[in-house]
Structures are given as structure tokens and as C-alpha cells.
Design an enzyme around this catalytic site. Sequence first.
Site, PDB file in Angstrom:
ATOM      1  N   GLU A  46       0.834  -1.209   0.000  1.00 44.06           N
ATOM      2  CA  GLU A  46       0.000   0.000   0.000  1.00 44.06           C
ATOM      3  C   GLU A  46       0.870   1.261   0.000  1.00 44.06           C
ATOM      4  O   GLU A  46       0.549   2.255  -0.652  1.00 44.06           O
ATOM      5  CB  GLU A  46      -0.924   0.022   1.225  1.00 44.06           C
ATOM      6  CG  GLU A  46      -1.876  -1.165   1.333  1.00 44.06           C
ATOM      7  CD  GLU A  46      -1.263  -2.336   2.081  1.00 44.06           C
ATOM      8  OE1 GLU A  46      -0.052  -2.595   1.922  1.00 44.06           O
ATOM      9  OE2 GLU A  46      -2.007  -2.997   2.831  1.00 44.06           O
ATOM     10  N   GLU A 290      13.221 -30.629  -3.423  1.00 45.57           N
ATOM     11  CA  GLU A 290      13.590 -31.194  -4.734  1.00 45.57           C
ATOM     12  C   GLU A 290      14.241 -32.563  -4.582  1.00 45.57           C
ATOM     13  O   GLU A 290      15.199 -32.886  -5.274  1.00 45.57           O
ATOM     14  CB  GLU A 290      14.506 -30.212  -5.476  1.00 45.57           C
ATOM     15  CG  GLU A 290      13.809 -28.926  -5.865  1.00 45.57           C
ATOM     16  CD  GLU A 290      14.454 -28.230  -7.052  1.00 45.57           C
ATOM     17  OE1 GLU A 290      15.212 -28.872  -7.792  1.00 45.57           O
ATOM     18  OE2 GLU A 290      14.201 -27.026  -7.210  1.00 45.57           O
ATOM     19  N   GLY A 292      15.907 -36.027  -2.247  1.00 49.15           N
ATOM     20  CA  GLY A 292      15.670 -37.187  -3.088  1.00 49.15           C
ATOM     21  C   GLY A 292      14.565 -38.094  -2.552  1.00 49.15           C
ATOM     22  O   GLY A 292      13.689 -37.676  -1.790  1.00 49.15           O
TER      23      GLY A 292
END
Length: 358
Positions: A46, A290, A292
Site C-alpha cells: 500500500e 527437490e 531425493g
Amino acid sequence: MRAALALARRGLGTVWPNPAVGCVIVSQGRVVGRGWTQPGGRPHAETEALAMAGEAARGGTVYVTLEPCAHHGKTPPCAEALVSAGVARVVVAVQDPDPRVAGKGVALLSKAGVEVLEGLLEDEAAELNAGFFQRVTIGRPLVTLKLAGTLDGRIATHSGESRWITGEAARMAAHLLRAETDVIMVGSGTALYDDPDLTCRLGGLSERSPVRVVVDGRLRLPLTSRLVASANDIPTWVLTLEGCDGNRREAFMDAGVDVVEIPAGAEGSIDLEAALDALAESGVTRVLVEGGAHLSAALLRAGLVDRLIWFRSPRMMGGDGLAAAVAFGVDHLAQTPRFERIDVRPVGDDIMETYSRL
Ligand code: AOF
Ligand code: ZN
């Protein structure tokens, strides 16, 4: 409000511990101000939009994706700033769950005679800031597990080849996910075998690399790995078990890696819930996992995967390919972690599917 949501999205990954907010001010049929939360969480959206609009904000309508704040932080509350600017109407997508705000922003505006409308595109706004909402309400960041595999769910050949299962467009989409997250997390196995950089390598977005976190109970990560070698340039944290080897810990710290000790869970490995709580305490709102296969399975089994993004490549590998997660020990369908699909889109020759935990 859609324009404000698009602006808000620009802040994802850079504004934590704050939410990513967007704001559009319209006056006499024209957009006179646009703003979004700045890196580090300040200035707020804002403030930016009001600065751009100047006097033109008077009598205008403000579209803001999160309830304007009502608390005195480093600057006065946004709700007060909107009143001072003389806006006539504020349209809010979703209430701010932060207990310092939670309805007080709207109340402040209404009391000052500003017309307030709530709930426009509420679901979209809540999804955009799901990470911030979770940090504030349950003290845990939003965990998104990203996987790329074949039609039959395999993520690598039995010989370990995985570069590249998906096409270039899908890999770029995956890099964009990195730009929009606070933390990217992998298990120590992946860090050892892949020796990844875990950076965002999209043109123009390389400054957007998230904090890299390795879950490494026994401090197996080699000091010669790419992650450790670049730790002075890109923040890198290793989560390890309490009571780890002091010398090794020292060596990591000297290389610029932050070592965070986490208590053990029932099976003697890192308690992942405690690990995520520790991240939230550091202000982290969004975690992208990501791999394993061990970390993915442990998170899935513990019900800690909030979103799952699956890049599906149009090829088959057969049962000798590696599965996305190691064994769950599931005997019955009723025990399988369940998701609902919230988005599906083609990306190049692949398909990107997004799921939300049920
Ligand atoms: C807004 N607009 O763009 C953002 C808001 O530490 P502070 O003072 O910056 O306050 C952080 C809190 O402000 C955060 O927890 C959330 O409630 C709100 N964030 N509010 O009006 C914004 N980022
Ligand atoms: Zn504010």
C-alpha cells in the site's frame, strides 16, 4: 484484484517473513497507483501504491490482496495511511491472520468512514500467501514437493540417469518455482550424488536464488561440494542431528554454512516436523523440496507435503527405473497420502500438475 494478485506474486520468495501483497489504486476509471511488497517485507504494498498515486489517490478505490495492516511496525499502519490519503473505498481479498492485524485493519478503515468490501478472489489470495498463513497459524512453512518423471512415475534410470527427463520449458518452469520460494531443500543423498547448485538460473532472476537447505543428519555433505563452496555467496543451511561432530560443524561454519541442530524423531533420523518448525521460526514461509527419494518419502509419510508439483514427461521407463520416493510400507489404499489436483497445464511437451494435500 487480478492485477493486484499478479503484482503480489512478484514478491514471492523475497519478502519472507512477510506475506507477498499487491495493491492497485483506481481513480476516475484510471489506474493511478500500483505497488507490491518489497524485498525483506518492507515497504508494504500500500505504501508503494500510495507513493505512486500521490494526490490522485483521494476519492479512489484501493484493491489490495491482503487486509491492510493495523500495527505500528517500522512505519505507521497501512490502514492509517489509506485513511490519510483520503481514499473512498478499499476492496480486500482476504483477512490477515497475523494476530496484530486480524480484522483490526478493516475495523480501522470502516471506523474512519472508508467503505470496505471483503472477499474478492479470496481463495486465490489465500493460496498465494498459503506459506505466510501457515507460518502464522501453525508455525510451519508451506512445503511444496517438486518432482519430474515419466508417465509411469520414474525419476531416473536404474543407472542413475535423470538429465533430462523433462524438456527445456518444464525445466525453466521449475527454475521459476525456485525464484518464488524462500528455501529450497534436499536430502543429503541428493546433495552427495548430484552435487547440485540449487540456484535460480533464469535470465534476469539469478538474484532470486533461495536459501539452500540440506537435511543431513550425519553431516555427510562434502566440504568440497558446490553447495559448500558457494556458501559465502548464497545462504546455505545444513540441518543436522543434535550432538553432531563438533569439528565437522566448525569446518562447515568456517566455510560460511549455517549448521542448525534438530532433535531426532522416532526412527533416530531428523524429526522433520521439528526441522520445519525451526525454519518457520527463522521466518521461512515457503519451502520447495527437490528430492531425493528418502526425504520425499519421509515427508509424504509424515503428512508434511502441502503441495505436490509433478512434471510429467511423455515417456515410459518401466519398473527398473527409480521411483520418486522410497518404500512407504503401505499395505492398504486407505493408508496412502492423498491429494487433490488444483492445477494442470501443458509446459512444452510435458505436463505440469499441481496437487494440494487432502
Ligand atoms: C500490509 N501490506 O505489503 C504486507 C503486510 O514487520 P512489519 O511491520 O513489516 O509487519 C509485518 C506484518 O505486516 C505481517 O506479519 C503482515 O501481517 C503484514 N504484512 N501488510 O498491509 C503488505 N507485507
Ligand atoms: Zn502495511
